[in-house]
Design a protein around this motif. Structure first.
Motif, PDB file in Angstrom:
ATOM      1  N   VAL A   1     -18.642 -43.214  18.021  1.00 45.94           N
ATOM      2  CA  VAL A   1     -19.754 -42.317  18.360  1.00 45.94           C
ATOM      3  C   VAL A   1     -20.884 -42.549  17.362  1.00 45.94           C
ATOM      4  N   ARG A   2     -22.090 -42.210  17.773  1.00 41.83           N
ATOM      5  CA  ARG A   2     -23.234 -42.346  16.867  1.00 41.83           C
ATOM      6  C   ARG A   2     -23.871 -40.980  16.664  1.00 41.83           C
ATOM      7  N   ILE A   3     -24.293 -40.755  15.435  1.00 49.99           N
ATOM      8  CA  ILE A   3     -24.822 -39.459  15.022  1.00 49.99           C
ATOM      9  C   ILE A   3     -26.041 -39.704  14.136  1.00 49.99           C
ATOM     10  N   TYR A   4     -27.046 -38.837  14.265  1.00 48.63           N
ATOM     11  CA  TYR A   4     -28.199 -38.941  13.376  1.00 48.63           C
ATOM     12  C   TYR A   4     -28.656 -37.540  12.968  1.00 48.63           C
ATOM     13  N   PHE A   5     -28.789 -37.330  11.666  1.00 46.19           N
ATOM     14  CA  PHE A   5     -29.278 -36.062  11.139  1.00 46.19           C
ATOM     15  C   PHE A   5     -30.777 -36.170  10.903  1.00 46.19           C
ATOM     16  N   SER A   6     -31.527 -35.353  11.610  1.00 44.61           N
ATOM     17  CA  SER A   6     -32.978 -35.462  11.607  1.00 44.61           C
ATOM     18  C   SER A   6     -33.618 -34.458  10.660  1.00 44.61           C
ATOM     19  N   ARG A   7     -34.934 -34.505  10.631  1.00 44.66           N
ATOM     20  CA  ARG A   7     -35.750 -33.587   9.830  1.00 44.66           C
ATOM     21  C   ARG A   7     -35.422 -32.132  10.128  1.00 44.66           C
ATOM     22  N   TYR A   8     -35.061 -31.820  11.361  1.00 45.64           N
ATOM     23  CA  TYR A   8     -34.898 -30.440  11.782  1.00 45.64           C
ATOM     24  C   TYR A   8     -33.445 -29.973  11.826  1.00 45.64           C
ATOM     25  N   ASN A   9     -32.521 -30.785  11.318  1.00 44.65           N
ATOM     26  CA  ASN A   9     -31.143 -30.325  11.157  1.00 44.65           C
ATOM     27  C   ASN A   9     -30.989 -29.654   9.797  1.00 44.65           C
ATOM     28  N   SER A  10     -29.958 -28.831   9.676  1.00 44.77           N
ATOM     29  CA  SER A  10     -29.722 -28.083   8.443  1.00 44.77           C
ATOM     30  C   SER A  10     -28.324 -28.371   7.907  1.00 44.77           C
ATOM     31  N   ALA A  11     -28.067 -27.896   6.695  1.00 42.27           N
ATOM     32  CA  ALA A  11     -26.731 -28.029   6.113  1.00 42.27           C
ATOM     33  C   ALA A  11     -25.708 -27.296   6.972  1.00 42.27           C
ATOM     34  N   ALA A  12     -26.096 -26.149   7.521  1.00 42.33           N
ATOM     35  CA  ALA A  12     -25.184 -25.403   8.396  1.00 42.33           C
ATOM     36  C   ALA A  12     -24.831 -26.234   9.634  1.00 42.33           C
ATOM     37  N   ASP A  13     -25.805 -26.994  10.151  1.00 43.31           N
ATOM     38  CA  ASP A  13     -25.531 -27.881  11.290  1.00 43.31           C
ATOM     39  C   ASP A  13     -24.475 -28.916  10.932  1.00 43.31           C
ATOM     40  N   ALA A  14     -24.609 -29.500   9.751  1.00 36.80           N
ATOM     41  CA  ALA A  14     -23.678 -30.547   9.327  1.00 36.80           C
ATOM     42  C   ALA A  14     -22.259 -29.992   9.193  1.00 36.80           C
ATOM     43  N   VAL A  15     -22.133 -28.813   8.602  1.00 36.40           N
ATOM     44  CA  VAL A  15     -20.819 -28.199   8.416  1.00 36.40           C
ATOM     45  C   VAL A  15     -20.211 -27.823   9.765  1.00 36.40           C
ATOM     46  N   GLU A  16     -21.019 -27.214  10.633  1.00 29.89           N
ATOM     47  CA  GLU A  16     -20.499 -26.801  11.944  1.00 29.89           C
ATOM     48  C   GLU A  16     -20.104 -28.015  12.783  1.00 29.89           C
ATOM     49  N   ALA A  17     -20.916 -29.069  12.761  1.00 32.38           N
ATOM     50  CA  ALA A  17     -20.606 -30.272  13.535  1.00 32.38           C
ATOM     51  C   ALA A  17     -19.299 -30.888  13.069  1.00 32.38           C
ATOM     52  N   ALA A  18     -19.073 -30.922  11.759  1.00 31.47           N
ATOM     53  CA  ALA A  18     -17.819 -31.452  11.230  1.00 31.47           C
ATOM     54  C   ALA A  18     -16.637 -30.604  11.700  1.00 31.47           C
ATOM     55  N   GLY A  19     -16.824 -29.288  11.749  1.00 32.28           N
ATOM     56  CA  GLY A  19     -15.750 -28.413  12.222  1.00 32.28           C
ATOM     57  C   GLY A  19     -15.432 -28.657  13.684  1.00 32.28           C
ATOM     58  N   VAL A  20     -16.461 -28.819  14.497  1.00 28.50           N
ATOM     59  CA  VAL A  20     -16.253 -29.058  15.923  1.00 28.50           C
ATOM     60  C   VAL A  20     -15.506 -30.375  16.147  1.00 28.50           C
ATOM     61  N   LEU A  21     -15.962 -31.434  15.489  1.00 32.51           N
ATOM     62  CA  LEU A  21     -15.311 -32.734  15.673  1.00 32.51           C
ATOM     63  C   LEU A  21     -13.876 -32.708  15.125  1.00 32.51           C
ATOM     64  N   SER A  22     -13.660 -31.966  14.065  1.00 34.82           N
ATOM     65  CA  SER A  22     -12.303 -31.831  13.507  1.00 34.82           C
ATOM     66  C   SER A  22     -11.358 -31.226  14.529  1.00 34.82           C
ATOM     67  N   GLU A  23     -11.819 -30.187  15.207  1.00 33.53           N
ATOM     68  CA  GLU A  23     -10.991 -29.543  16.234  1.00 33.53           C
ATOM     69  C   GLU A  23     -10.668 -30.506  17.368  1.00 33.53           C
ATOM     70  N   ILE A  24     -11.677 -31.228  17.830  1.00 35.79           N
ATOM     71  CA  ILE A  24     -11.511 -32.121  18.987  1.00 35.79           C
ATOM     72  C   ILE A  24     -10.584 -33.275  18.655  1.00 35.79           C
ATOM     73  N   VAL A  25     -10.837 -33.918  17.510  1.00 35.46           N
ATOM     74  CA  VAL A  25     -10.052 -35.097  17.144  1.00 35.46           C
ATOM     75  C   VAL A  25      -8.602 -34.723  16.846  1.00 35.46           C
ATOM     76  N   SER A  26      -8.391 -33.575  16.197  1.00 38.70           N
ATOM     77  CA  SER A  26      -7.023 -33.174  15.875  1.00 38.70           C
ATOM     78  C   SER A  26      -6.221 -32.865  17.128  1.00 38.70           C
ATOM     79  N   ARG A  27      -6.902 -32.347  18.162  1.00 31.84           N
ATOM     80  CA  ARG A  27      -6.209 -32.086  19.420  1.00 31.84           C
ATOM     81  C   ARG A  27      -5.782 -33.364  20.105  1.00 31.84           C
TER      82      ARG A  27
END
Length: 377
Positions: free
Chosen positions: A351-377
């Motif tokens: 997969v490809r991901i890009y963190f832009s000017r308008y993303n936040s630290a909260a976005d990065a943490v939440e995105a990691a949590g979402v992908l963690s759930e999906i991949v672990s399943r």
């Protein structure tokens, strides 16, 4: 709305660009090629935008031709230059491109085979960077044009353009760079190239407009690939869309002042995201190491997980992509990943991901949590 992390396809529109565009949709609408007052005001707005973009890339504003996007700019640079060479009786028939170029470059070049041109693809290494030692062997005194992108649109790998230019200049070849993915993310000096393709929506501007830089010093100006009223110095006919041009200029003005801060911000967010994945024991492989990719860009392989399945499950929470958005819908492996040496199976896990000017630290943490759930399943 899901967190948007698909910036390699389209970055969010800068508020400054939106504000600048609004009057030109209605209250100040006018054809910039018309002689009446509204037309003249629109023309001035277009030229102001052209000047902002020129200032951003270090060119003269008369060296910039507005297009519908980087795809059209790539077509003009490659096909238009080849046609100009034929018309001028120039005998060179070689066109060298990297194996991981955007489809608009590869297809434009390939279509020239019927006109007698030889198209040669230069290989890349495992990080998606053109092999300059091989490139040097592929160019010859028959080479008309060398086309290598600034930053790859799928994996974010930064190309060694100074080496590419040196190799091409040594044998007298022209140089074209598809700078769509690098504009606003890396320093850029147009003086190094004959032609450069630009895109507004890759740098927080509106979709539907781009530009082609044509150096005033080049000995071969491309011929138009479309025909009409002769606008844009006769290279690209058609009415220039004033609102989009104004938005492009506004985005360039903002990027000129935020370039360093944007890079630091994107780099920090991608690092935080990876740290969060590791803290959750998520298994992944970075296809391109940090030192060789544009800040904020990630190409990640989640072994034994299908990328399309990950994207579908994440769709209502985070927006990410696989492969090139311009070829989405085709169930074929990415030509970029295959050229880097990945197998079809490995490409399908990326997969490809890009963190832009308008993303936040909260976005990065939440995105990691979402992908963690999906991949672990």
């Amino acid at each position: 709305m899901p967190i948007y992390l698909d910036g390699h396809s389209t970055t969010p529109l800068a508020p400054e660009a939106m504000e600048a565009m609004l009057p030109w949709w209605h209250a100040q609408a006018g054809n910039p090629h018309s002689p009446h007052l509204r037309g003249m005001l629109a023309s001035q707005a277009v030229e102001n935008a052209r000047a902002e973009l020129a200032s951003f890339i270090g060119s003269d504003q008369q060296e910039l031709v507005f297009t519908s996007g980087a795809t059209e700019a790539n077509n003009i640079a490659i096909r238009g230059t080849a046609f100009a060479a034929l018309e001028r009786g120039i005998k060179r028939r070689g066109i060298v491109v990297s194996a991981i170029e955007h489809k608009s470059v590869l297809s434009s070049a390939s279509a020239l085979r019927s006109a007698g041109f030889r198209i040669i693809e230069a290989p890349v290494d495992e990080s998606g960077i053109v092999d300059t030692s091989v490139l040097e062997q592929l160019v010859s005194h028959d080479t008309l044009l060398v086309s290598v992108m600034a930053v790859n649109n799928e994996v974010g790998s930064i190309q060694p353009l100074s080496d590419v230019v040196h190799i091409a200049r040594t044998i007298g070849a022209l140089v074209h760079v598809d700078a769509a993915q690098g504009l606003g993310k890396l320093s850029f000096d147009s003086a190094d190239f004959d032609f450069a393709s630009l895109s507004a929506h890759k740098m927080y501007g509106p979709m539907g407009i781009g530009a082609l830089f044509v150096s005033s010093a080049t000995h071969l100006r491309p011929l138009p690939v479309l025909f009409g009223g002769g606008q844009e110095a006769g290279i690209r006919p058609g009415t220039v869309p004033t609102p989009l041009a104004v938005g492009f200029g506004a985005a360039a003005k903002v990027s000129r002042t935020r370039f360093i801060a944007d890079a630091a911000h994107s780099r920090a967010l991608s690092a935080l995201f990876l740290e969060e994945l590791r803290s959750r024991q998520v298994r992944f492989i970075e296809n391109v190491p940090e030192a060789k990719r544009v800040p904020g860009s990630l190409s990640l392989r989640f072994t034994e997980n299908d990328a399309m399945s990950i994207i579908a499950k994440a769709g209502d929470r985070i927006a990410i992509s696989e492969g090139s958005a311009c070829t989405s819908g085709q169930i074929t492996p990415s030509h970029v990943l295959l050229s880097m040496g990945l197998t079809q199976q490995q490409a399908s896990e990326t997969v490809r991901i890009y963190f832009s000017r308008y993303n936040s630290a909260a976005d990065a943490v939440e995105a990691a949590g979402v992908l963690s759930e999906i991949v672990s399943r």
